[in-house]
Motif scaffolding. Structure first.
Motif, PDB file in Angstrom:
ATOM      1  N   ARG A 291      -1.605  29.715  27.330  1.00 49.86           N
ATOM      2  CA  ARG A 291      -0.970  30.844  26.651  1.00 49.86           C
ATOM      3  C   ARG A 291      -0.985  30.657  25.143  1.00 49.86           C
ATOM      4  NH1 ARG A 291       2.544  35.261  27.021  1.00 49.86           N
ATOM      5  NH2 ARG A 291       2.469  36.067  24.886  1.00 49.86           N
ATOM      6  N   LEU A 292      -0.660  29.474  24.670  1.00 52.28           N
ATOM      7  CA  LEU A 292      -0.657  29.233  23.231  1.00 52.28           C
ATOM      8  C   LEU A 292      -2.071  29.348  22.660  1.00 52.28           C
ATOM      9  CD1 LEU A 292       1.890  26.289  23.043  1.00 52.28           C
ATOM     10  CD2 LEU A 292       2.260  28.651  22.301  1.00 52.28           C
ATOM     11  N   ALA A 293      -3.059  28.839  23.385  1.00 52.32           N
ATOM     12  CA  ALA A 293      -4.449  28.970  22.928  1.00 52.32           C
ATOM     13  C   ALA A 293      -4.850  30.438  22.865  1.00 52.32           C
ATOM     14  CB  ALA A 293      -5.380  28.199  23.858  1.00 52.32           C
ATOM     15  N   ALA A 294      -4.426  31.225  23.851  1.00 59.20           N
ATOM     16  CA  ALA A 294      -4.729  32.660  23.851  1.00 59.20           C
ATOM     17  C   ALA A 294      -4.054  33.362  22.679  1.00 59.20           C
ATOM     18  CB  ALA A 294      -4.273  33.289  25.166  1.00 59.20           C
ATOM     19  N   ASP A 295      -2.915  32.817  22.241  1.00 57.46           N
ATOM     20  CA  ASP A 295      -2.207  33.379  21.083  1.00 57.46           C
ATOM     21  C   ASP A 295      -2.782  32.898  19.754  1.00 57.46           C
ATOM     22  OD1 ASP A 295      -0.555  34.787  22.740  1.00 57.46           O
ATOM     23  OD2 ASP A 295       1.196  33.492  22.484  1.00 57.46           O
ATOM     24  N   GLY A 296      -3.837  32.079  19.818  1.00 55.29           N
ATOM     25  CA  GLY A 296      -4.517  31.660  18.595  1.00 55.29           C
ATOM     26  C   GLY A 296      -4.160  30.283  18.087  1.00 55.29           C
ATOM     27  N   TYR A 297      -3.333  29.543  18.835  1.00 47.56           N
ATOM     28  CA  TYR A 297      -2.975  28.190  18.414  1.00 47.56           C
ATOM     29  C   TYR A 297      -4.133  27.219  18.652  1.00 47.56           C
ATOM     30  CZ  TYR A 297       2.018  29.341  18.139  1.00 47.56           C
ATOM     31  OH  TYR A 297       3.234  29.880  17.800  1.00 47.56           O
TER      32      TYR A 297
ATOM     33  N   PHE B 287       7.234  32.833  23.406  1.00 51.03           N
ATOM     34  CA  PHE B 287       8.297  33.540  22.681  1.00 51.03           C
ATOM     35  C   PHE B 287       9.014  32.599  21.718  1.00 51.03           C
ATOM     36  CE2 PHE B 287      12.929  34.725  22.911  1.00 51.03           C
ATOM     37  CZ  PHE B 287      12.865  35.853  22.100  1.00 51.03           C
ATOM     38  N   LEU B 288       9.384  31.425  22.203  1.00 48.33           N
ATOM     39  CA  LEU B 288      10.103  30.469  21.358  1.00 48.33           C
ATOM     40  C   LEU B 288       9.203  29.853  20.293  1.00 48.33           C
ATOM     41  CD1 LEU B 288      12.226  28.641  24.080  1.00 48.33           C
ATOM     42  CD2 LEU B 288      13.029  30.320  22.404  1.00 48.33           C
ATOM     43  N   ALA B 289       7.927  29.725  20.593  1.00 49.82           N
ATOM     44  CA  ALA B 289       6.991  29.128  19.642  1.00 49.82           C
ATOM     45  C   ALA B 289       6.703  30.040  18.462  1.00 49.82           C
ATOM     46  CB  ALA B 289       5.677  28.776  20.342  1.00 49.82           C
ATOM     47  N   GLY B 290       6.762  31.361  18.687  1.00 50.68           N
ATOM     48  CA  GLY B 290       6.347  32.282  17.645  1.00 50.68           C
ATOM     49  C   GLY B 290       7.407  33.241  17.166  1.00 50.68           C
ATOM     50  N   PRO B 291       7.601  34.359  17.887  1.00 53.14           N
ATOM     51  CA  PRO B 291       8.446  35.433  17.349  1.00 53.14           C
ATOM     52  C   PRO B 291       9.942  35.156  17.374  1.00 53.14           C
ATOM     53  CG  PRO B 291       7.648  36.007  19.543  1.00 53.14           C
ATOM     54  CD  PRO B 291       6.935  34.747  19.152  1.00 53.14           C
ATOM     55  N   ALA B 292      10.403  34.170  18.160  1.00 54.28           N
ATOM     56  CA  ALA B 292      11.848  33.996  18.361  1.00 54.28           C
ATOM     57  C   ALA B 292      12.479  33.162  17.256  1.00 54.28           C
ATOM     58  CB  ALA B 292      12.100  33.355  19.718  1.00 54.28           C
ATOM     59  N   ARG B 293      12.384  33.615  16.024  1.00 52.73           N
ATOM     60  CA  ARG B 293      12.881  32.826  14.894  1.00 52.73           C
ATOM     61  C   ARG B 293      14.400  32.845  14.757  1.00 52.73           C
ATOM     62  NH1 ARG B 293      10.107  29.148  14.514  1.00 52.73           N
ATOM     63  NH2 ARG B 293      11.224  28.627  12.597  1.00 52.73           N
ATOM     64  N   TRP B 294      15.084  33.707  15.515  1.00 51.51           N
ATOM     65  CA  TRP B 294      16.537  33.769  15.437  1.00 51.51           C
ATOM     66  C   TRP B 294      17.183  33.203  16.704  1.00 51.51           C
ATOM     67  CZ3 TRP B 294      19.357  33.473  11.528  1.00 51.51           C
ATOM     68  CH2 TRP B 294      20.679  33.927  11.474  1.00 51.51           C
ATOM     69  N   VAL B 295      16.356  32.591  17.549  1.00 43.46           N
ATOM     70  CA  VAL B 295      16.854  31.889  18.729  1.00 43.46           C
ATOM     71  C   VAL B 295      16.782  30.398  18.426  1.00 43.46           C
ATOM     72  CG1 VAL B 295      16.559  31.463  21.190  1.00 43.46           C
ATOM     73  CG2 VAL B 295      15.998  33.712  20.240  1.00 43.46           C
ATOM     74  N   ASN B 296      17.932  29.741  18.386  1.00 41.19           N
ATOM     75  CA  ASN B 296      17.960  28.343  17.959  1.00 41.19           C
ATOM     76  C   ASN B 296      19.128  27.623  18.621  1.00 41.19           C
ATOM     77  OD1 ASN B 296      17.149  26.060  16.515  1.00 41.19           O
ATOM     78  ND2 ASN B 296      18.383  26.581  14.727  1.00 41.19           N
TER      79      ASN B 296
END
Length: 246
Positions: free
Chosen positions: A26-32, A226-235
């Motif tokens: 999934r991360l590779a598919a997202d460009g990582y 989700f947590l690796a990328g867009p979830a910048r307010w989840v901590n």
């Protein structure tokens, strides 16, 4: 925050199988660009790296004992040499050894603590020192910390400790713009989960959630992405990814 060509870099421990493999894909598919960690199964890690390369992605296979601090430092070094830095660390490496507490051997207990708790600690410690601003650390627990099924005592103890470790680390990284969270899957159709369970037990566990099926590794990988990328307010959170299991 990213490599010179704006590619984010992830290291996935336990990336050669099960949930780890799904997270890598999934991360590779997202460009990582992804470092695929393995402990004993180099062939599986190499095959996954080749698969990602065939799809136009970037990946390397990296081996280490996650509970060995020297090996983990080398693991991080190798990832940074290959890709120029590190943005996301996903800690899926773990073992599951079940049995009643009254009958559980101390050698077995020490082994599960070493991999699940010490391993997560050693990798999280390295991540805290080396993940770049804007990054994420994603640890793994289990929904059995809630369901508290008999036979899972030592396993749950290691995972509950991981949740506590995650919460503290999130606060210690104040000012770094690095999130630290835990994913707690429910019953998920992986070799680790299915090993030693008869068909009736698997069916019962599959029916426990309102969605009436086992989770798939890809379901858990969605939460990782989700947590690796867009979830910048989840901590400092534990996300129970389990189809509604109590």
């Amino acid at each position: 925050m990213t490599t010179q060509n704006n590619t984010r870099v992830a290291l996935v421990t336990g990336g050669s199988g099960g949930i780890g493999k799904a997270a890598v894909r999934r991360l590779a598919a997202d460009g990582y660009a992804v470092a695929v960690h393995y402990s004993g199964n180099k062939a599986a890690a190499d095959a996954l790296v080749a698969e990602i390369a065939e799809r136009g992605g970037r990946a390397i296979a990296v081996g280490a004992d996650v509970a060995d601090e020297t090996a983990v430092e080398a693991l991080f070094d190798e990832t940074e040499r290959a890709f120029g830095g590190l943005d996301v660390v996903v800690n899926t490496a773990g073992i599951m050894a079940l049995g009643p507490i009254a009958e559980y051997g101390l050698d077995q207990f020490d082994r599960i603590v070493r991999t699940n708790l010490r391993g997560t600690f050693v990798v999280s410690r390295a991540a805290a020192r080396r993940v770049r601003e804007g990054g994420a650390v994603i640890n793994f627990s289990t929904s059995v910390t809630r369901t508290q099924l008999p036979g899972y005592g030592p396993y749950v103890a290691t995972k509950a400790a991981v949740e506590a470790l995650t919460l503290v680390l999130a606060r210690e990284l104040r000012g770094r713009d690095i999130t630290v969270n835990t994913v707690a899957p429910g019953p998920t159709a992986t070799p680790l989960f299915l090993d030693g369970k008869d068909e009736r037990t698997v069916e019962t566990l599959a029916k426990a959630a309102p969605l009436e099926r086992l989770g798939r590794p890809e379901d858990i990988a969605e939460t990782v992405a989700f947590l690796a990328g867009p979830a910048r307010w989840v901590n400092g959170q534990t996300l129970f990814t389990n189809g509604g299991l109590a």
